[in-house]
Structures are given as structure tokens and as C-alpha cells.
Design a protein around this motif. Structure first.
Motif, PDB file in Angstrom:
ATOM      1  N   PRO A 180      41.797 113.835  82.291  1.00 50.21           N
ATOM      2  CA  PRO A 180      41.807 115.006  81.397  1.00 50.21           C
ATOM      3  C   PRO A 180      42.110 116.277  82.168  1.00 50.21           C
ATOM      4  O   PRO A 180      41.762 116.388  83.356  1.00 50.21           O
ATOM      5  N   SER A 211      41.431 119.883  83.257  1.00 46.68           N
ATOM      6  CA  SER A 211      40.243 120.732  83.364  1.00 46.68           C
ATOM      7  C   SER A 211      40.671 122.177  83.162  1.00 46.68           C
ATOM      8  O   SER A 211      41.525 122.701  83.912  1.00 46.68           O
ATOM      9  N   GLY A 251      39.039 121.982  72.323  1.00 51.32           N
ATOM     10  CA  GLY A 251      38.059 120.894  72.259  1.00 51.32           C
ATOM     11  C   GLY A 251      38.671 119.551  71.956  1.00 51.32           C
ATOM     12  O   GLY A 251      37.967 118.584  71.702  1.00 51.32           O
ATOM     13  N   GLY A 252      39.973 119.472  71.974  1.00 48.52           N
ATOM     14  CA  GLY A 252      40.620 118.204  71.651  1.00 48.52           C
ATOM     15  C   GLY A 252      40.585 117.205  72.809  1.00 48.52           C
ATOM     16  O   GLY A 252      40.121 117.473  73.929  1.00 48.52           O
ATOM     17  N   GLU A 253      41.040 115.980  72.520  1.00 48.78           N
ATOM     18  CA  GLU A 253      41.093 114.901  73.524  1.00 48.78           C
ATOM     19  C   GLU A 253      42.099 115.249  74.624  1.00 48.78           C
ATOM     20  O   GLU A 253      43.173 115.774  74.345  1.00 48.78           O
ATOM     21  N   GLY A 254      41.785 114.979  75.810  1.00 52.43           N
ATOM     22  CA  GLY A 254      42.672 115.232  76.944  1.00 52.43           C
ATOM     23  C   GLY A 254      42.414 116.548  77.613  1.00 52.43           C
ATOM     24  O   GLY A 254      43.075 116.893  78.595  1.00 52.43           O
ATOM     25  N   ALA A 265      39.242 119.284  79.097  1.00 53.85           N
ATOM     26  CA  ALA A 265      37.834 119.485  79.429  1.00 53.85           C
ATOM     27  C   ALA A 265      37.675 120.944  79.800  1.00 53.85           C
ATOM     28  O   ALA A 265      38.235 121.392  80.811  1.00 53.85           O
ATOM     29  N   GLU A 283      48.537 122.290  78.519  1.00 52.17           N
ATOM     30  CA  GLU A 283      49.005 121.024  79.110  1.00 52.17           C
ATOM     31  C   GLU A 283      50.389 121.193  79.716  1.00 52.17           C
ATOM     32  O   GLU A 283      50.697 120.681  80.793  1.00 52.17           O
TER      33      GLU A 283
END
Length: 954
Positions: A13, A15, A33-36, A38, A129
Motif C-alpha cells: 500500500p 503510505s 481511505g480507499g484500498e491501496g 495508508a 498513486e
């Protein structure tokens, strides 16, 4: 400070660190707050710097508000850049403006996402991302570029960058130096157009390699530089990118590679040979004791292969636990000379000296260097025992004790079940077992003697003076007896003393150390044997010196009384005086107990005492002095008179029951006896017998001296008798008839038929005798010729010839009978020889024993017959000086006078001259006349110088 962190795993994930006031964070946090993702948050700039630049930071992306408590988000971006951070940075202002967006882009943010009143939209997560992915790609490109630049700058590496068509774009300094070009001369040229060796094959190889690289393949080739045929390079062509945007050419000199490879091989070989042949074994283990390295020579000590030793697992299984103190090793880093024991593959125990060192080698942390000191320990133990053996041998007093001590200690020193010592018997010429121990001692029948003939291992060791083992015996096909039943043995010579032997059933019982120890033990034994021999020799030398001192003292005493006797003999005028002086001197000062002189009676050969001295105590009256049938049983003096040899009785007590005289002698304390004959010219005057009060009083030296004394006494008696004979006027006339062919005159008369008469004789200085003989009844020439051929006559000279014969001079080799009789005091009145025999008439003075003269004649002619014995009175010399002229003449003058007289030189009508006589004497006529003048002067002096007195005239 460089705070660049190692790249994180891209599959995890992302950070995200939120930096801003709490209201701002409340509005942004839902979008992340989504997946992938932190997310975590901090409130101000300093906390953000700490979270991002810390060593344990895992932040991939920073999302910051524009307005912070101390500065702005762009200030935070600048601070992160100054700290060397390369994390993705997204600015998310509230109510952002176009000018702020331009400013953010100019500052280098990775994303700009304004936050409205409704909060952050979902695009923020994707923008984070994307920013993180882009940052990671930038970091990878920078790292690759950095690595390539380091690779490109290598001064020892040829590196060039080419376009896909082979045009040179870049070349590092090492490549330019190798080509001998500057950068402007190389850039823009085709790679194969550079100054390589002008070989068509090489250029084609270069072109093929470039084409393969352009096609996306790796290619290699070798090429040499122009002007240096010895330099060749090995190149690798690598394509850049999947679509091949360029080529990288990397190369290095082949010679350098070959040299390095050769050095590497040589180094590896050196280490391999060293490790394989060194006596020490090196082992490396990790912290748990597991082997990480085993030296190839491990079999030297332990007998195991490398693979077998790895199977042990840990070193504790090999060297034992608690070999050293781990805490001490940690403190000192190295421990030396740690002694331990280990058992090898064959069950043999070894003593090791181990050095332990902390290392860091391919996972290994502890290095063990093992040295086998088993032989040294064996030597130390053996030397300690040998020292004790040497001390014990110092107190050994016999060779048997030494041999026993050696074989006893050998079983402990050598740990051998059997040992023996053979001693060389010089008299028997054999090796004789002197001591055995262990299995050899238990053998039935014991060990046999061995001949020193090299046929057995033991005898060979003795003869060749070198150690012999079972291997030597098997190799040279030597009989191992008497050690055939043992698997191994060692035989060590003990010099001239013999051989030391040790044996065991194990075929490999005696190694190099055992043989060395056996030789040391043998050397110790040999030294002990030498010491015993030296001490024995010294003791014997001391005893010899003591005996010699005693003999010297005794000789001095003997010489003392011999001198006394000689002085007494010189002044003696009668036989009685001589005999009494001898007996007195022998018994004075308790030298001997009793001494007496006896004479044999003419009638029955019984001894008659003539003189004695000492403690006789009636001994001569109590024993028989008559000859007996048993010569060994008669009194020693009687036996001496009979056999005419000295008789010695060392201990009278040994013969008490063998002879009648022994008890009488023992009763008077006589324990040893010596009787010697008193004989001169084979004529026995008597016996001298001496008695001592202790056994063996007459040793060889004393016996020899007393026997010589007997000869001296007999000569003195004979001289006295001769002197008395000159004064005597009473004689005994003895007449003999002799038919003995040993008589020279009888043999000559028989051969010639002549009658021969001896007129006179003369003994010369050379020992021959001149005999003047009158010849009758035969031609003189016949007698001369026969005499020249006769045995016993060395020469003959005709002095005068007459009608009926003449006068000859015979030279005989030995003393003539007349001279022998004169030496004993007798005078030959007539000696006449005819073919029928020899007639001899002798006058014997009353001072001389007629028996002794008869003995002289009988010794000379065993067949002589005494036919008459008459007493006569001879007239004295009226001048009272008998023989005075003869005494004054020299032997040569007497010879000249006799030859001249008998040849007729002094006759009134002579037919011989002085020259003739001189020729007979083999001298010059001048010398002859000089002798005659001297003779005449002495003759007239004897007649005229002293007038006779009244008492001299009858």
C-alpha cells in the motif's frame, strides 16, 4: 545530509502523510481511505520533516495544505528537497487559485488538487498513486544513470556508447587512451572505423557484433589495436532499451584477464598444495560449532576425508566439549597452545596442540589450527622414563643387573609386551640371552643362543652395527627367528656388548618415534655396559698395580738377599763357605723358615745334607732322603736330584695323605716348598731346598730368581773347586776307554787309520777351539783331507810334516772335551785316538769330586768305560806360581805361542819361518814378530823378576 531511503516494495500500500491543520485533515482524510492507501497525519512542518526524513520513515507521498502553522506547503516542499527527500508531494489547498497553481507547478509539486467546501474529491487518491509511481520511476532512472556513469568512468575499462548504426556517440577516457585518439577524433565515426588492427576478419567481427546489438542481442568479439599486436581486447555489445535506442560497448584487455586468471590459478594451487601438505589442520566453524571449512589435509591427523568430517556436524564431536573458555576467547580474540586429545578414524589417540582465533570468513566465526604433537609427547614421556632408567643404571654393579633393568623398563617406555637383551660371549663367540621380559620370558624353553653370522635379524643387527626391524628382515629375506611369532620388532646393537630386542604382536607397533626411543634406550644401556667395563678394568688395573707393588716389594726383598748372597759368594774360598752363606742369607730376617743344601752320595744316590739354616727342628732326620719308586711321593729335594728340575709344592696341606714327608713338614709349619738343582755344565753338585711358613710363598718371580740363584751357586762352587784344584798336590787319575763315533778324534782315526794324540788346545774368542794333534802311522795329507770333510771340524791346518805323520791344527765348533774338563777343575793327562777307540786319562784334584768329573765324561760320551782309578801325588811348582805366565798372556798371544811352538818355529834347526806361521794365523809377519817379542818379554819377567824364597824350595 543524504536521507535517501532504500526503495520500498511497489506491491504494498502507498503510505500517505497528511500535513495540515485539523480541519483541513478532516476534509481530506475521507478521500484517502480507499484500498491501496495508508494515511496518517501530522499537524505542522517540523513533524512532517521528521516523519519523512527519519531513518525508519516509510512515507511514499506527502499531501500538504497550503497554509501551515509555520509557513506554507511550498515551504515544506523546499525543506524536503533541501533534506534530500525524493518522496512524491501533492499540494491540496482550500480554495486554490490559478496563481497558486502556477506557483506550485514551478516549485515542482507532483500534483495539485484543490479542496472545495465539500471536501476532497476521489481524484486525490489517484493523483497520489500517480505521483508515487512517477517518483519511483525518476528515482530508478537516476540510479541507473548514476551506475552507468560510475561504470563509464572506470579507468581500467574500455566503454563506448554507439548509435544503433554503429556511430560512436561517447567514449570514456580509458577507451580514448587505448585508441590513442582524443574525443573529437572518435565521436561521430563508425566503431569499426577506429584504428583497430587492419584484419578483414576483425572488422567483419566488429560489424557483425554491432548489427546483432542493434537487433537487440548481446554480442562479444575480440579486436586488437593498431600498432600494438600484443594488445587485444575482449568486447561485449549490449543493446539499450527494448527498442534499441543505442548500444554500449564494454571491453578489457585479454592479457590482463589471462594474467589475472593465471595468478588466480597459481594462488589457488599454492594454497591447495600448502593446505594438502602442511602438517597442521585448519578448521573453521560458525558460532554453533558447525563446520564451514575443512582443510583438505584433515586426513593427516584424523584419518577422515573432508566429507566424512562434515558428517560429524560440530567440532565438539571431534575435539570434545569445553575445549576452551568462550568468554576468554571473546576477550582476547585468540587462544594459543590449547592441548587436547582426539581419536582418529582407526581408533588411535592423538595429542593435539590447538590455536583458536575469532574470524569472519564466509559465515565462519572461529578458526581452529590443530597440530599433532603425539610424537613429541611420546618422546617427552619416553625421555622422562629414560631419565629414570639412566639413574637406576648408575647404581647397577653388574652387566646382569643392567640387562634386567633395561628389559624391565623397555616394556614401560616402549609399551611393548616383549623385550630381551642378548650379550656377546667372546669366548663362546655367540649371542647369549642375558635378560628377557614379557612374552619372551613366558616362552617355553627360553631363548636360544645365536651365532653372529648375519643369518638372523638379531645377529645381523650386531654384526652390521645398525638397527634392524621386521620390515628390514622381510625385505632382505632374513630369518626373523627367534622373533617369528611377533608382528613387529626392532633389534638395536649395543656396540660390542650385544643386542637389545623389543617385539610386539601388532604389525605396526614400532613407528619412527618408537624406533628412536628404542635406540635411545639401547644407547643408555650401552653406556652403562661401557661404564661397568671401565670400572671393572679400573678395578683390575688397581689389583694389577697392587700385585705389581707387592711383586716389586718382594722383588726388592729378593734382590736384597740375592745381593747379599752374591757378596758372600765373591768372598768365599771353599764350597762349605758358599753353602753356609746361601742357607744363612735365605733364612735371615724370617724371609724363609728353613733352607738346606744336599749332595747325592755316589753309592746309592741318597741325599746327604751339607749345610742348613733356619728352623729345622729335626725335619731332616724325620724324613727319608732316598729315591723311591714313586717320584711324586718323595721329598722335593730327592725328586729334584733325580729329575734335575725344580720342584715346587704350593700347599703342603693339599698332599698330607699323598706323601710321607708332608705330615712332617706340616707339623713344623712348612706350608710351601721349593727345591732347585745346583748344576753347572750338566753336572749336579747338589740341591737347594727352601721352606716357607705360608702357602704359595714362591710365586713365579721368586721361583725364577731362586732358580737363577741355583745356577749362580753351582757356578761359584765349580769356580772354587777349580781354584782349589790348582793348589792341590793329591789327584785321582781316571782312565777311560771310549768307542763313540761322536768323538771327533776317534772318527778321524778310524777313517784314516792313523794314531792321533792331542797335544794342547786353545779356545778362541769366537767360541771355536783350536786342537793341536800329533799324527802317526798315516800320511799327513790323508788326515788333512779327511778332517776337511769331517762333521764338527770347521777347518784344518797342517803345521809340520814328518816321515811318519806330522802335526795338524784342527778347529772344532764346540768346546773340546779338554776345555770342558778344565772348567770343572780336571786336567787331561793324555788323549789318544786309534782306529780301535779313544784312550783318555784325567787327573782329578782331591778338591774336586771324581763323581762330577765322571758325570762330565759320561754326558759327553755315554759309552765311556772307566777302566782304572788311581791316586797320585803331583809335584808342586817349585816357584809356587802355577799358571802365572798363562794368566798374563792374552788369548791371541797364547794362540800365537802355541801355533809357533807346535809348528817348530822355536826349534834350533827349524824349517819354518815367521812368515809361514803368520800365514797360518792369517796375520801379517810384522804382527807375528810383535806378538813373539811380547811373549818372550813376559816369559823372562816371570822367570827373573821374583826370586824364589826359602820356603818355596823343597
Amino acid at each position: 545530509m543524504d536521507t535517501t531511503r532504500s526503495p520500498r516494495d511497489a506491491s504494498g500500500p502507498v503510505s500517505v502523510l497528511l500535513v495540515g491543520p485539523e480541519p483541513w485533515r478532516e476534509r481530506v482524510r475521507p478521500a484517502l481511505g480507499g484500498e491501496g492507501l495508508a494515511a496518517r497525519s501530522v499537524g505542522d512542518r517540523e513533524e512532517a520533516l521528521g516523519a519523512v526524513t527519519g531513518r525508519s520513515s516509510d512515507v511514499d507521498c506527502v499531501v500538504s495544505a497550503h497554509r501551515l502553522d509555520a509557513g506554507t506547503g511550498l515551504d515544506l516542499l523546499e525543506a524536503l528537497g533541501s533534506a534530500g527527500s525524493s518522496v512524491a508531494f501533492v499540494l491540496a489547498p482550500i480554495d486554490g487559485t490559478e496563481s497558486l497553481a502556477c506557483e506550485a507547478v514551478a516549485a515542482g509539486v507532483d500534483g495539485y488538487v484543490p479542496i472545495g467546501d465539500g471536501g476532497a474529491d476521489a481524484d486525490l487518491a489517484s493523483r497520489c498513486e500517480t505521483a508515487v509511481a512517477r517518483a519511483r520511476e525518476d528515482r530508478d532512472r537516476a540510479a541507473k544513470a548514476s551506475r552507468f556513469e560510475a561504470f563509464f568512468a572506470d579507468p581500467d575499462r574500455f566503454v563506448a556508447v554507439l548509435d544503433p548504426d554503429g556511430t560512436v556517440v561517447r567514449a570514456n577516457p580509458a577507451a580514448l587512451d587505448a585508441l590513442g585518439l582524443d574525443e573529437s577524433a572518435a565521436i561521430g565515426k563508425r566503431f569499426w572505423g577506429l584504428p583497430w588492427v587492419s584484419f578483414d576478419d576483425s572488422r567483419r567481427d566488429l560489424q557483425r557484433a554491432v548489427r546483432r546489438g542493434a537487433a537487440g542481442e548481446y554480442a562479444t568479439f575480440e579486436a586488437g589495436l593498431a600498432g600494438d599486436d600484443r594488445s587485444r581486447f575482449e568486447f561485449t555489445v549490449r543493446p539499450v532499451g527494448d527498442d534499441v535506442t543505442g548500444l554500449v560497448v564494454e571491453g578489457h584487455e585479454v592479457a590482463e584477464r589471462v594474467r589475472l586468471e593465471e595468478e588466480l590459478r597459481e594462488s589457488e594451487e599454492l594454497h591447495r598444495v600448502t593446505l594438502n601438505n602442511m602438517t597442521d589442520t585448519v578448521l573453521v566453524t560458525d558460532d554453533d560449532g558447525a563446520f564451514t571449512y575443512v582443510c583438505p589435509n584433515v586426513h593427516f591427523i584424523f584419518g577422515y576425508s573432508v566429507e566424512e568430517l562434515y558428517e560429524f556436524g560440530t567440532i565438539d564431536e571431534l575435539l570434545g566439549e569445553d575445549l576452551f573458555d568462550r568468554d576468554r576467547l571473546d576477550a582476547e580474540n585468540v587462544l594459543t597452545n590449547v592441548e587436547c586429545t582426539a581419536t582418529d578414524k582407526h581408533g588411535r589417540e592423538h595429542t593435539l596442540l590447538v590455536n583458536v582465533r575469532q574470524v569472519s570468513i564466509q559465515g565462519g566465526t572461529t578458526l581452529y589450527s590443530c597440530r599433532d604433537i603425539t610424537k613429541r609427547k611420546q618422546r617427552e614421556t619416553a625421555l622422562t622414563q629414560l631419565h629414570q632408567t639412566s639413574r637406576n643404571l648408575l647404581y647397577a654393579e653388574t652387566k646382569s643387573e643392567i640387562a634386567t633393568e633395561v628389559v624391565t623398563d623397555a616394556t614401560a617406555v616402549l609399551r611393548t609386551p616383549a623385550a630381551a637383551v642378548y650379550r656377546f660371549d667372546r669366548e663362546a663367540n655367540a649371542l647369549v640371552p642375558a635378560a628377557v621380559a614379557g612374552a619372551l620370558d613366558e616362552r617355553a624353553g627360553g631363548l636360544a643362543e645365536l651365532s653372529p653370522d648375519r643369518t638372523t635379524a638379531v645377529s645381523r643387527a650386531f654384526v652390521d652395527e645398525q638397527t634392524t626391524t621386521r620390515a628390514d628382515a622381510d625385505r632382505d629375506e632374513i630369518d626373523p627367528a627367534p622373533l617369528s611369532e611377533f608382528g613387529d620388532f626392532v633389534a638395536v646393537p649395543l656396540g660390542d656388548h650385544g643386542v637389545f630386542v623389543a617385539a610386539a604382536a601388532d604389525p605396526d607397533a614400532f613407528d619412527e618415534v618408537s624406533e628412536e626411543v628404542a635406540e635411545l634406550l639401547a644407547a643408555t644401556a650401552e653406556a652403562a655396559f661401557d661404564r661397568i667395563e671401565r670400572e671393572t678394568e679400573l678395578r683390575e688395573r688397581d689389583r694389577t698395580l697392587q700385585r705389581q707393588n707387592r711383586r716389586l716389594s718382594q722383588l726388592n726383598r729378593v734382590n736384597e738377599f740375592i745381593r747379599e748372597i752374591d757378596q758372600a759368594l765373591v768372598g768365599a774360598r771353599t764350597r762349605e763357605t758358599i753353602e753356609e752363606a746361601v742357607c744363612d742369607r735365605l733364612t735371615s730376617d724370617d724371609r724363609f723358615a728353613f733352607a738346606w743344601i744336599g749332595e747325592t752320595a755316589a753309592s746309592d744316590a741318597t741325599l746327604r745334607p751339607r749345610a742348613w739354616a733356619g728352623d729345622e727342628r729335626g725335619y731332616l732326620d724325620s724324613v727319608s732322603l732316598e729315591p723311591g719308586a714313586d717320584a711324586a711321593g718323595v721329598e722335593p729335594s730327592v725328586r729334584t736330584a733325580t729329575e734335575r728340575e725344580a720342584t715346587f709344592v704350593s700347599n703342603v696341606a693339599d698332599r698330607l695323605r699323598d706323601a710321607e714327608w708332608c705330615p712332617e713338614a706340616a707339623a713344623r709349619g712348612f706350608q710351601s716348598v721349593l727345591s732347585i738343582p745346583l748344576a753347572y755344565d750338566d753336572v749336579l753338585f747338589g740341591t737347594l731346598t727352601v721352606y716357607a711358613n705360608e702357602p704359595a710363598a714362591f710365586d713365579e718371580m721368586v721361583r725364577s730368581v731362586l732358580c737363577e740363584l741355583g745356577d749362580t751357586v753351582a757356578s761359584a762352587i765349580n769356580a772354587v773347586q777349580r781354584t782349589e784344584a790348582l793348589r792341590s798336590d793329591t789327584t785321582v787319575e781316571l782312565e777311560y776307554r771310549i768307542a763313540d763315533r761322536s768323538a771327533v778324534l776317534y772318527r778321524l782315526a778310524e777313517e784314516t787309520g792313523a794314531a792321533l794324540r792331542a797335544e794342547s788346545d786353545l779356545t778362541r774368542e769366537d767360541g771355536t777351539t783350536l786342537v793341536f794333534v800329533t799324527v802317526e802311522g798315516a800320511p799327513l795329507d790323508r788326515v788333512v783331507d779327511a778332517a776337511a770333510e769331517s762333521v764338527g771340524i770347521t777347518s784344518v791346518e797342517a803345521l809340520r810334516e814328518t816321515d811318519d805323520g806330522g802335526l795338524v791344527c784342527l778347529r772344532v765348533g764346540d768346546h773340546f772335551l779338554t776345555r770342558t774338563l778344565a772348567d770343572h777343575g780336571a786336567l787331561v793327562r793324555e788323549l789318544r785316538a786309534t782306529p780301535e777307540g779313544l784312550s783318555l786319562t784325567v787327573d782329578v784334584p782331591d778338591s774336586v769330586s771324581a763323581r762330577s768329573i765322571d758325570e762330565v765324561i759320561s754326558n759327553a760320551y755315554p759309552g765311556a768305560d772307566l777302566i782304572a782309578q788311581r791316586e797320585r801325588t803331583r809335584p808342586l811348582d817349585t816357584r809356587g806360581r802355577p799358571g802365572r805366565l798363562a794368566d798374563e798372556l792374552t788369548d791371541r798371544q797364547l794362540e800365537v805361542a802355541q801355533v809357533a811352538y807346535h809348528s817348530g818355529f822355536f826349534d834350533s834347526q827349524r824349517d819354518v819361518t815367521g812368515r809361514d806361521v803368520a800365514a797360518m794365523l792369517d796375520i801379517s809377519h810384522t804382527a807375528f814378530y810383535d806378538h813373539v817379542n811380547r811373549i818372550q818379554r813376559k816369559l823372562f819377567a816371570s822367570l827373573l823378576e821374583t826370586a824364589p824364597g826359602a820356603a818355596d824350595v823343597e
